[in-house]
Design a protein around this motif. Structure first.
Motif, PDB file in Angstrom:
ATOM      1  N   ARG A 191       0.988  -1.261  -0.006  1.00  0.00           N
ATOM      2  CA  ARG A 191      -0.025  -0.072  -0.123  1.00  0.00           C
ATOM      3  C   ARG A 191       0.980   1.291   0.021  1.00  0.00           C
ATOM      4  N   LEU A 192       1.811   1.345   0.829  1.00  0.00           N
ATOM      5  CA  LEU A 192       2.651   2.323   0.841  1.00  0.00           C
ATOM      6  C   LEU A 192       3.327   2.696  -0.319  1.00  0.00           C
ATOM      7  N   THR A 193       3.981   1.563  -0.931  1.00  0.00           N
ATOM      8  CA  THR A 193       4.697   1.568  -2.126  1.00  0.00           C
ATOM      9  C   THR A 193       3.956   2.257  -3.297  1.00  0.00           C
ATOM     10  N   ASN A 194       2.620   1.942  -3.390  1.00  0.00           N
ATOM     11  CA  ASN A 194       1.624   2.706  -4.457  1.00  0.00           C
ATOM     12  C   ASN A 194       1.526   4.045  -4.160  1.00  0.00           C
ATOM     13  N   VAL A 195       1.224   4.240  -2.769  1.00  0.00           N
ATOM     14  CA  VAL A 195       1.233   5.862  -2.296  1.00  0.00           C
ATOM     15  C   VAL A 195       2.269   6.704  -2.731  1.00  0.00           C
ATOM     16  N   ARG A 196       3.448   5.973  -2.581  1.00  0.00           N
ATOM     17  CA  ARG A 196       4.780   6.706  -2.840  1.00  0.00           C
ATOM     18  C   ARG A 196       4.780   7.146  -4.260  1.00  0.00           C
ATOM     19  N   LEU A 197       4.107   6.276  -5.262  1.00  0.00           N
ATOM     20  CA  LEU A 197       4.301   6.491  -6.646  1.00  0.00           C
ATOM     21  C   LEU A 197       3.558   7.898  -6.836  1.00  0.00           C
TER      22      LEU A 197
END
Length: 117
Positions: A58-64
């Motif tokens: 989830r955080l990886t997706n938000v980081r984008l």
């Protein structure tokens, strides 16, 4: 106009000093990058232990989309775990809640006013 031997020696000394200064700066920059990479690796390892796979995803997706928000949530999760206020593994539901809280913390709701006649 010919250069005298002392002029050649002075120029060579200036070149040598500039080269040494450049080498020193490059070495400092290399050291700084290595330390930053080490800190980032330690941070990633800590997050890997703290967060579940879905929370990390989830955080990886938000980081984008919002890298600052993802980093803020990661920092907050690390602080909460280190303070003992949150027990690992931290799941996606908690990450979603923190994302919502921190994302709306800096925003103000717009006020709509209607004029009366």
């Amino acid at each position: 106009m010919a250069l005298e031997p002392s002029d050649d020696a002075e120029l060579e000394e200036i070149r040598r000093r500039k080269l040494l200064e450049l080498q020193r700066r490059l070495e400092e920059e290399r050291r700084r990058r290595e330390q930053e990479a080490l800190r980032e690796a330690q941070r990633e390892a800590l997050l890997r232990r703290i967060l579940t796979e879905r929370a990390r995803s989830r955080l990886t997706n938000v980081r984008l989309v919002k890298p600052e928000l993802a980093e803020a949530v990661e920092n907050y999760v690390i602080q909460l775990v280190q303070a003992g206020r949150l027990q690992p593994p931290v799941g996606e539901d908690i990450v979603i809640e923190l994302l919502a809280r921190l994302d709306s913390a800096g925003k103000r709701e717009p006020r709509i006013r209607f004029k009366r006649k």
